[in-house]
Write an enzyme that holds these catalytic residues in place. Structure first.
Site, PDB file in Angstrom:
ATOM      1  CB  CYS A  76     -25.042 -20.406  -6.627  1.00 60.35           C
ATOM      2  SG  CYS A  76     -23.895 -20.044  -7.957  1.00 60.35           S
ATOM      3  CB  CYS A  82     -19.992 -24.114 -10.768  1.00 63.65           C
ATOM      4  SG  CYS A  82     -18.617 -23.940  -9.653  1.00 63.65           S
ATOM      5  CB  CYS A  85     -21.373 -25.168  -3.835  1.00 63.43           C
ATOM      6  SG  CYS A  85     -20.446 -23.687  -3.487  1.00 63.43           S
ATOM      7  CB  CYS A 163     -18.062 -17.131  -6.581  1.00 66.94           C
ATOM      8  SG  CYS A 163     -17.795 -18.604  -5.584  1.00 66.94           S
ATOM      9  CD  GLN A 287      -6.085 -24.289   6.783  1.00 64.43           C
ATOM     10  OE1 GLN A 287      -7.099 -24.478   6.110  1.00 64.43           O
ATOM     11  NE2 GLN A 287      -5.418 -25.274   7.340  1.00 64.43           N
ATOM     12  CE1 TYR A 316       2.690 -36.212   6.640  1.00 69.52           C
ATOM     13  CE2 TYR A 316       1.855 -36.536   8.867  1.00 69.52           C
ATOM     14  CZ  TYR A 316       2.359 -37.057   7.686  1.00 69.52           C
ATOM     15  OH  TYR A 316       2.522 -38.410   7.574  1.00 69.52           O
ATOM     16  CD  GLU A 337       5.246 -29.088   4.609  1.00 73.02           C
ATOM     17  OE1 GLU A 337       4.243 -29.372   5.282  1.00 73.02           O
ATOM     18  OE2 GLU A 337       5.362 -29.372   3.402  1.00 73.02           O
ATOM     19  CG  ASP A 385      -3.264 -30.521   9.250  1.00 71.24           C
ATOM     20  OD1 ASP A 385      -4.100 -31.216   8.644  1.00 71.24           O
ATOM     21  OD2 ASP A 385      -3.221 -29.274   9.141  1.00 71.24           O
ATOM     22  CB  CYS A 412      -8.598 -32.666   4.819  1.00 72.30           C
ATOM     23  SG  CYS A 412      -7.181 -33.455   4.046  1.00 72.30           S
TER      24      CYS A 412
HETATM   25  N1  SAH Z   1      -0.674 -28.027   9.063  1.00 73.69           N
HETATM   26  C1  SAH Z   1      -0.682 -27.178   7.907  1.00 73.69           C
HETATM   27  C2  SAH Z   1      -0.746 -27.878   6.553  1.00 73.69           C
HETATM   28  C3  SAH Z   1      -1.215 -29.286   6.495  1.00 73.69           C
HETATM   29  S1  SAH Z   1      -1.426 -29.879   4.841  1.00 73.69           S
HETATM   30  C4  SAH Z   1      -1.805 -26.135   8.039  1.00 73.69           C
HETATM   31  O1  SAH Z   1      -2.663 -26.227   8.889  1.00 73.69           O
HETATM   32  O2  SAH Z   1      -1.805 -25.193   7.254  1.00 73.69           O
HETATM   33  C5  SAH Z   1      -0.321 -31.252   4.827  1.00 73.69           C
HETATM   34  C6  SAH Z   1       1.136 -30.878   4.657  1.00 73.69           C
HETATM   35  O3  SAH Z   1       1.913 -32.084   4.705  1.00 73.69           O
HETATM   36  C7  SAH Z   1       1.493 -30.221   3.335  1.00 73.69           C
HETATM   37  O4  SAH Z   1       2.116 -28.996   3.607  1.00 73.69           O
HETATM   38  C8  SAH Z   1       2.475 -31.209   2.661  1.00 73.69           C
HETATM   39  O5  SAH Z   1       3.494 -30.554   1.945  1.00 73.69           O
HETATM   40  C9  SAH Z   1       3.048 -31.940   3.850  1.00 73.69           C
HETATM   41  N2  SAH Z   1       3.593 -33.308   3.633  1.00 73.69           N
HETATM   42  C10 SAH Z   1       3.148 -34.264   2.784  1.00 73.69           C
HETATM   43  N3  SAH Z   1       3.836 -35.404   2.956  1.00 73.69           N
HETATM   44  C11 SAH Z   1       4.745 -35.178   3.929  1.00 73.69           C
HETATM   45  C12 SAH Z   1       5.735 -35.991   4.577  1.00 73.69           C
HETATM   46  N4  SAH Z   1       5.940 -37.260   4.222  1.00 73.69           N
HETATM   47  N5  SAH Z   1       6.457 -35.436   5.548  1.00 73.69           N
HETATM   48  C13 SAH Z   1       6.276 -34.139   5.917  1.00 73.69           C
HETATM   49  N6  SAH Z   1       5.350 -33.335   5.349  1.00 73.69           N
HETATM   50  C14 SAH Z   1       4.604 -33.838   4.369  1.00 73.69           C
END
Ligand code: SAH
Length: 458
Positions: A76, A82, A85, A163, A287, A316, A337, A385, A412
């Site tokens: 790129c 940028c 990446c 991009c 995603q 989450y 969530e 997650d 992540c």
């Molecule tokens: N599992 C989902 C998103 C995960 S991202 C996927 O794969 O698409 C993490 C998520 O946790 C976000 O949506 C955020 O809003 C939520 N989050 C953050 N703190 C939290 C808490 N204390 N309790 C519940 N959810 C929470």
């Protein structure tokens, strides 16, 4: 502590030992770490210090004596400007190996987890054009309406026509919108003066159905050229099933405002992850790498070891993507969530798929999970997650008390993963069985990891 004796502009000959996820090569001068851009492990170079801090410094490459065998020409032309990446100069196989090694090292250094099986990173067949979401600022550059990106750490806009990690369809539609906006005399936003109309253009492509959503972010409610723009876009690109105006009147770096107005088609576009259907709206989280999302969720499913009889907690849960994916093979899935709108999305998506074995609740995971357990719901599998900061400490204790046979941790951020895995295994019967990095963000230093924990049956 010993005073730093290094000075700006001092030059040193170094050999790089490591690479940060931001793409800086790391060299040590008598143990003192120096971060240098565009430097790879094993390369010997002459560097000059550019900024000296107490415990580390930044430097710049003066001359590279040797070149890493993993070095490639970054394809790129915006690579150095940028900052999106950070690893384009590292061959793709080396990127995958780097991510595997980094996860293993962090688990050891932060989580004191030795002898863990960290599998080779699951990479992409084609690590380019993978993003389904494009988000570009609009500004006037030399009197012309332009789209592009902000030069690293500045607000100077650099016009960009392509991009390389972006969907090619999105790229083409963006260029077309730029061209016709310019022809129609759409007034670009001026960040300094907070004047003008069109601020950002966001595009989402649903890879499985081919549907595209266009979001035009404006400062003002009034958008005189809106309808003419819609006509031109949909005539040329009939796959654009949704055009939305998002109004953001604030002087802010936040891209989207709270108000949206439908200009064309549906409020949603539809996509599939595997055989699960999702409705995606302008404001919903989704995603951004659909190919690897499927790989990631398959891995979660594999680690969850579902036979159809299990009760699963998806903690989450966001818009419920993992929950619905697992619900195909579970007796019941409970998602929690904190963002209400995301839970609304999750419920709608469950309905869309006719899934009645999933339940979503809004709230803090650390509060809701103990309530579920108190009310007698016993999970066989807990999937978490969390955001980058990792899991809440109380939640980790509740998970141990709930005593599921498996836990699956999607992360992540390897550092908080390591910290939490250490807490989960230090004084319990749980062991980390395997860890699988998945490359969701090729050409960047980000790494997504899935870990399987199982209770030791004695
Ligand atoms: N599992 C989902 C998103 C995960 S991202 C996927 O794969 O698409 C993490 C998520 O946790 C976000 O949506 C955020 O809003 C939520 N989050 C953050 N703190 C939290 C808490 N204390 N309790 C519940 N959810 C929470």
């Amino acid at each position: 502590m010993k005073e730093t004796t290094f000075h700006k502009n001092e030059q040193f000959e170094v050999v790089f030992e490591d690479l940060t996820h931001e793409g800086f090569g790391v060299a040590k001068i008598n143990g003192f770490p120096v971060f240098v851009a565009d430097a790879l492990v094993g390369e010997r170079a002459l560097i000059a210090l550019t900024k000296v801090k107490k415990s580390f410094a930044y430097g710049r490459m003066v001359f590279r004596y040797t070149k890493s065998p993993d070095r490639v020409e970054a394809p790129c032309r915006f690579f150095k400007l940028c900052g999106g990446c950070t690893l384009q100069h590292l061959s793709y196989p080396a990127q995958l190996a780097y991510k595997q090694k980094r996860v293993a090292e962090v688990l050891k250094r932060i989580g004191y987890l030795e002898n863990i099986t960290v599998c080779p990173t699951q990479g992409m067949g084609n690590p380019w054009n993978y993003r389904n979401k494009s988000q570009v600022p609009v500004a006037s550059v030399d009197g012309q309406l332009e789209i592009g990106f902000y030069r690293q750490r500045t607000h100077q806009m650099i016009p960009m026509d392509t991009c390389l990690i972006q969907s090619e369809t999105n790229d083409q539609i963006l260029q077309w919108i730029k061209q016709i906006s310019s022809q129609l005399g759409v007034e670009p936003y001026d960040e300094q003066k907070h004047t003008g109309v069109l601020r950002h253009i966001m595009l989402r492509e649903a890879k499985a159905t081919g549907e595209v959503m266009v979001v035009l972010v404006t400062r003002t409610k009034v958008f005189p050229e809106g309808q003419a723009l819609v006509k031109k876009i949909t005539k040329r690109y009939p796959m654009v099933q949704s055009i939305v105006q998002n109004i953001n009147p604030q002087k802010t770096n936040v891209i989207l405002g709270e108000q949206t107005k439908l200009l064309h088609g549906r409020k949603y576009i539809y996509d599939y992850i595997g055989s699960v259907k999702f409705a995606i709206s302008a404001l919903s989280f989704y995603q951004i790498n659909p190919i690897q999302t499927k790989v990631l969720y398959e891995q979660v499913l594999h680690y969850a070891g579902l036979t159809g009889n299990e009760v699963v907690f998806d903690v989450y849960s966001g818009v419920g993507t993992i929950s619905l994916f697992l619900a195909q093979k579970a007796k019941a899935v409970y998602g929690v969530e904190i963002v209400e709108a995301a839970v609304e999305n999750a419920k709608q998506n469950a309905k869309l798929n006719g899934m009645d074995n999933v339940r979503f609740e809004v709230g803090k995971a650390e509060t809701v999970i103990p309530q579920w357990i108190c009310s007698g719901i016993q999970p066989d599998v807990i999937v978490v997650d969390p955001p980058r900061k990792g899991c809440d400490k109380h939640l980790l204790q509740t998970m141990l008390t709930a005593s599921p046979s498996r836990m699956v941790y999607v992360s992540c951020n390897p550092a908080t993963l390591a910290r939490d895995l250490q807490i989960l295994t230090a004084t319990s019967d749980y062991k980390v069985k395997e860890v699988q990095p998945v490359d969701m963000f090729a050409q960047t230093g980000h790494v997504e990891t899935v870990a399987l924990l199982k209770r030791n049956i004695v």
